[in-house]
Design a protein around this motif. Structure first.
Motif, PDB file in Angstrom:
ATOM      1  N   LEU A 203      19.971 -39.505  38.007  1.00  0.00           N
ATOM      2  CA  LEU A 203      18.898 -38.961  38.847  1.00  0.00           C
ATOM      3  C   LEU A 203      19.353 -38.804  40.288  1.00  0.00           C
ATOM      4  O   LEU A 203      18.996 -37.839  40.964  1.00  0.00           O
ATOM      5  N   LYS A 204      20.138 -39.743  40.758  1.00  0.00           N
ATOM      6  CA  LYS A 204      20.642 -39.690  42.135  1.00  0.00           C
ATOM      7  C   LYS A 204      21.408 -38.403  42.387  1.00  0.00           C
ATOM      8  O   LYS A 204      21.305 -37.810  43.466  1.00  0.00           O
ATOM      9  N   ARG A 205      22.183 -37.953  41.395  1.00  0.00           N
ATOM     10  CA  ARG A 205      23.052 -36.787  41.584  1.00  0.00           C
ATOM     11  C   ARG A 205      22.565 -35.543  40.839  1.00  0.00           C
ATOM     12  O   ARG A 205      23.295 -34.561  40.742  1.00  0.00           O
ATOM     13  N   GLY A 206      21.348 -35.580  40.340  1.00  0.00           N
ATOM     14  CA  GLY A 206      20.762 -34.395  39.715  1.00  0.00           C
ATOM     15  C   GLY A 206      21.539 -33.868  38.535  1.00  0.00           C
ATOM     16  O   GLY A 206      21.632 -32.647  38.330  1.00  0.00           O
ATOM     17  N   ARG A 207      22.050 -34.739  37.692  1.00  0.00           N
ATOM     18  CA  ARG A 207      22.975 -34.306  36.658  1.00  0.00           C
ATOM     19  C   ARG A 207      22.325 -33.728  35.414  1.00  0.00           C
ATOM     20  O   ARG A 207      23.018 -33.390  34.448  1.00  0.00           O
ATOM     21  N   ILE A 208      20.989 -33.539  35.460  1.00  0.00           N
ATOM     22  CA  ILE A 208      20.347 -32.770  34.402  1.00  0.00           C
ATOM     23  C   ILE A 208      20.960 -31.369  34.339  1.00  0.00           C
ATOM     24  O   ILE A 208      21.042 -30.750  33.285  1.00  0.00           O
ATOM     25  N   GLY A 209      21.443 -30.894  35.509  1.00  0.00           N
ATOM     26  CA  GLY A 209      22.040 -29.563  35.575  1.00  0.00           C
ATOM     27  C   GLY A 209      23.313 -29.426  34.776  1.00  0.00           C
ATOM     28  O   GLY A 209      23.652 -28.325  34.334  1.00  0.00           O
ATOM     29  N   ARG A 210      24.043 -30.499  34.595  1.00  0.00           N
ATOM     30  CA  ARG A 210      25.263 -30.411  33.797  1.00  0.00           C
ATOM     31  C   ARG A 210      25.070 -30.940  32.374  1.00  0.00           C
ATOM     32  O   ARG A 210      25.793 -30.561  31.464  1.00  0.00           O
ATOM     33  N   LEU A 211      24.098 -31.836  32.181  1.00  0.00           N
ATOM     34  CA  LEU A 211      23.893 -32.399  30.854  1.00  0.00           C
ATOM     35  C   LEU A 211      23.378 -31.355  29.871  1.00  0.00           C
ATOM     36  O   LEU A 211      23.835 -31.294  28.722  1.00  0.00           O
ATOM     37  N   LEU A 212      22.440 -30.524  30.294  1.00  0.00           N
ATOM     38  CA  LEU A 212      21.859 -29.542  29.382  1.00  0.00           C
ATOM     39  C   LEU A 212      22.917 -28.599  28.798  1.00  0.00           C
ATOM     40  O   LEU A 212      23.007 -28.457  27.578  1.00  0.00           O
ATOM     41  N   PRO A 213      23.746 -27.938  29.620  1.00  0.00           N
ATOM     42  CA  PRO A 213      24.777 -27.079  29.018  1.00  0.00           C
ATOM     43  C   PRO A 213      25.833 -27.856  28.241  1.00  0.00           C
ATOM     44  O   PRO A 213      26.411 -27.325  27.281  1.00  0.00           O
ATOM     45  N   ALA A 214      26.084 -29.103  28.625  1.00  0.00           N
ATOM     46  CA  ALA A 214      27.045 -29.919  27.871  1.00  0.00           C
ATOM     47  C   ALA A 214      26.549 -30.169  26.452  1.00  0.00           C
ATOM     48  O   ALA A 214      27.310 -30.057  25.483  1.00  0.00           O
ATOM     49  N   LEU A 215      25.288 -30.512  26.316  1.00  0.00           N
ATOM     50  CA  LEU A 215      24.733 -30.751  24.985  1.00  0.00           C
ATOM     51  C   LEU A 215      24.848 -29.503  24.119  1.00  0.00           C
ATOM     52  O   LEU A 215      25.250 -29.567  22.950  1.00  0.00           O
ATOM     53  N   ARG A 216      24.503 -28.359  24.703  1.00  0.00           N
ATOM     54  CA  ARG A 216      24.574 -27.097  23.956  1.00  0.00           C
ATOM     55  C   ARG A 216      26.013 -26.768  23.573  1.00  0.00           C
ATOM     56  O   ARG A 216      26.309 -26.409  22.426  1.00  0.00           O
ATOM     57  N   ALA A 217      26.934 -26.906  24.522  1.00  0.00           N
ATOM     58  CA  ALA A 217      28.321 -26.504  24.282  1.00  0.00           C
ATOM     59  C   ALA A 217      29.009 -27.396  23.254  1.00  0.00           C
ATOM     60  O   ALA A 217      29.845 -26.923  22.481  1.00  0.00           O
ATOM     61  N   LEU A 218      28.666 -28.669  23.235  1.00  0.00           N
ATOM     62  CA  LEU A 218      29.351 -29.627  22.368  1.00  0.00           C
ATOM     63  C   LEU A 218      28.592 -29.926  21.079  1.00  0.00           C
ATOM     64  O   LEU A 218      29.034 -30.747  20.276  1.00  0.00           O
ATOM     65  N   GLY A 219      27.428 -29.293  20.903  1.00  0.00           N
ATOM     66  CA  GLY A 219      26.704 -29.449  19.655  1.00  0.00           C
ATOM     67  C   GLY A 219      25.880 -30.711  19.542  1.00  0.00           C
ATOM     68  O   GLY A 219      25.496 -31.103  18.438  1.00  0.00           O
ATOM     69  N   PHE A 220      25.588 -31.368  20.658  1.00  0.00           N
ATOM     70  CA  PHE A 220      24.720 -32.547  20.633  1.00  0.00           C
ATOM     71  C   PHE A 220      23.255 -32.111  20.712  1.00  0.00           C
ATOM     72  O   PHE A 220      22.917 -31.153  21.408  1.00  0.00           O
ATOM     73  N   GLN A 221      22.398 -32.850  20.049  1.00  0.00           N
ATOM     74  CA  GLN A 221      20.964 -32.606  20.124  1.00  0.00           C
ATOM     75  C   GLN A 221      20.264 -33.525  21.122  1.00  0.00           C
ATOM     76  O   GLN A 221      19.175 -33.201  21.592  1.00  0.00           O
ATOM     77  N   GLN A 222      20.892 -34.672  21.446  1.00  0.00           N
ATOM     78  CA  GLN A 222      20.250 -35.633  22.342  1.00  0.00           C
ATOM     79  C   GLN A 222      21.249 -36.185  23.352  1.00  0.00           C
ATOM     80  O   GLN A 222      22.422 -36.400  23.021  1.00  0.00           O
ATOM     81  N   GLY A 223      20.755 -36.395  24.556  1.00  0.00           N
ATOM     82  CA  GLY A 223      21.570 -36.996  25.601  1.00  0.00           C
ATOM     83  C   GLY A 223      20.753 -38.007  26.376  1.00  0.00           C
ATOM     84  O   GLY A 223      19.518 -37.924  26.427  1.00  0.00           O
TER      85      GLY A 223
END
Length: 405
Positions: A203-223
């Motif tokens: 939350l401190k670094r706003g990393r929702i912006g990188r987690l969402l595309p990471a999940l999609r790119a790597l085939g994860f459904q949950q993070g």
């Protein structure tokens, strides 16, 4: 395809060992006075006298980092010891230490292992070069297999899932598609549930912006993105949040994307903010707020309150700012507004930005199962939010955004 064999190996290792023990995943910036997290590590390792092996492998100054961690654990009753496995240790033969029978035995005889923060690539490159586990990594896995604990903070948290961020350039560039094997992402050490991706300093670094595309790119459904000075305690599929704040659970199982758009986009993602004391079961998908929250009425307003109507709907101009995504989620339920929106956009794009005028609008709204609880029982305004919905919409932002009048 060349990830297939290592990923299968990681999944097998997880199935054989992680269910037996406990993984404590710390979001970084762990304060020395955070008794809830430090004491939990010692307790999960067996309590007073527990032997804990400390790996400052990721640290820029391994001696100092290891000494600080050892002291913090020993103040809580552990018998912690630094294991000299770190690329930046001066005058130490890293490869020899990885095979040293004395060090290997110390790790095998431990009831806990702790990984420091720093650069997570140092951990995987040392313990799992080219995706192949060293004997030292196998010794660490044996601690978990015997019911011990593996804990890690910051970089030590990143390595907990079977895939991890290695050295990404920033939230905005990952959102724009900069996503390369061996650079932005790499294999992790797979100490937790194989289908959950971990991120830290979240939350401190706003990393929702990188987690969402990471999940999609790597085939994860949950993070699970864990905030600083907070931790997620994994016991198999069960996770409990402890420490100062909480973690953001991202669920893409019902999310869709428009394949006709070249830019990243998403509709119907589910976001849950799990606060300290909250729990989640990845096998059933059920989240349980803390007892303090459940003593409060559920916030499920479907109509805006009078104050919200008077003030109008806010717009978060930096939805990737410090705590912004959770503040927006809380505002959605506190006011009863139908939606809350915000913008992810880099005002001063970095050199090499492939699309400097590309931004992303985040739209938060409620859906089936959405709920929230607010509580001041632990001092401060704590909130739990379950199943808020999120759309991410690519937008074009004027260049320059601002100009003199």
């Amino acid at each position: 395809m060349r990830f297939l064999k290592p990923l299968l190996l990681a999944a097998c290792c997880w199935a054989a060992s992680a269910q037996a023990g406990t993984a404590i995943v710390i979001g970084g910036a762990l304060r020395a006075d955070n008794d809830a997290v430090w004491q939990r590590i010692v307790d999960e390792a067996g309590g007073t006298g527990a032997r804990i092996a400390v790996f400052a492998t990721a640290a820029g100054n391994p001696e100092r980092s290891a000494a600080s961690i050892v002291a913090a654990l020993n103040r809580r009753g552990a018998q912690a010891e630094a294991i000299p496995i770190a690329p930046r240790l001066v005058g130490v033969d890293l490869q020899a230490n990885l095979r040293d029978p004395v060090l290997l035995d110390k790790v095998r005889q431990s009831r806990g292992v702790f990984f420091s923060g720093g650069a997570q690539e140092y951990i995987v490159d040392s313990l799992q070069p080219a995706g192949q586990p060293t004997e030292m990594l196998q010794a660490i896995r044996s601690v978990l297999a015997r019911g011990g604990v593996v804990a890690g903070s910051s970089a030590g948290a990143a390595i907990m899932s079977r895939m991890m961020f290695r050295d990404p350039p920033g939230n905005h560039l990952v959102l724009k598609g900069q996503w390369r094997e061996g650079q932005e992402f790499d294999r992790g050490l797979a100490f937790i549930e194989p289908d959950v991706f971990i991120d830290q300093h979240f939350l401190k670094r706003g990393r929702i912006g990188r987690l969402l595309p990471a999940l999609r790119a790597l085939g994860f459904q949950q993070g699970l993105g864990i905030e600083e000075n907070s931790a997620a305690v994994f016991k198999g599929a069960q996770v409990e949040i402890i420490g100062a704040r909480g973690a953001l659970l991202v669920d893409l199982r019902e999310a869709t994307s428009n394949a006709d758009q070249t830019a990243f986009n998403l509709r119907g993602a589910q976001l849950s903010y799990l606060d300290r004391g909250d729990r989640h079961d990845f096998s059933t998908g059920v989240s349980t707020p803390s007892a303090a929250k459940l003593r409060e009425p559920m916030a499920h307003a479907t109509a805006p309150n009078a104050e919200a109507l008077q003030q109008g709907s806010p717009y978060f101009m930096d939805i990737l700012g410090d705590q912004a995504i959770v503040n927006a989620m809380a505002y959605l339920f506190d006011t009863g507004l139908p939606e809350v929106r915000g913008l992810a956009y880099q005002m001063r794009p970095r050199p090499g930005d492939p699309a400097p005028d590309l931004g992303f609008e985040f739209r938060l709204y409620r859906g089936p199962g959405s709920a929230a609880w607010f509580s001041s029982a632990q001092g401060g305004e704590d909130v739990t939010v379950l199943k808020a919905r999120l759309d991410v919409i690519p937008v074009r932002v004027a260049q320059p955004l601002l100009s003199p009048r």
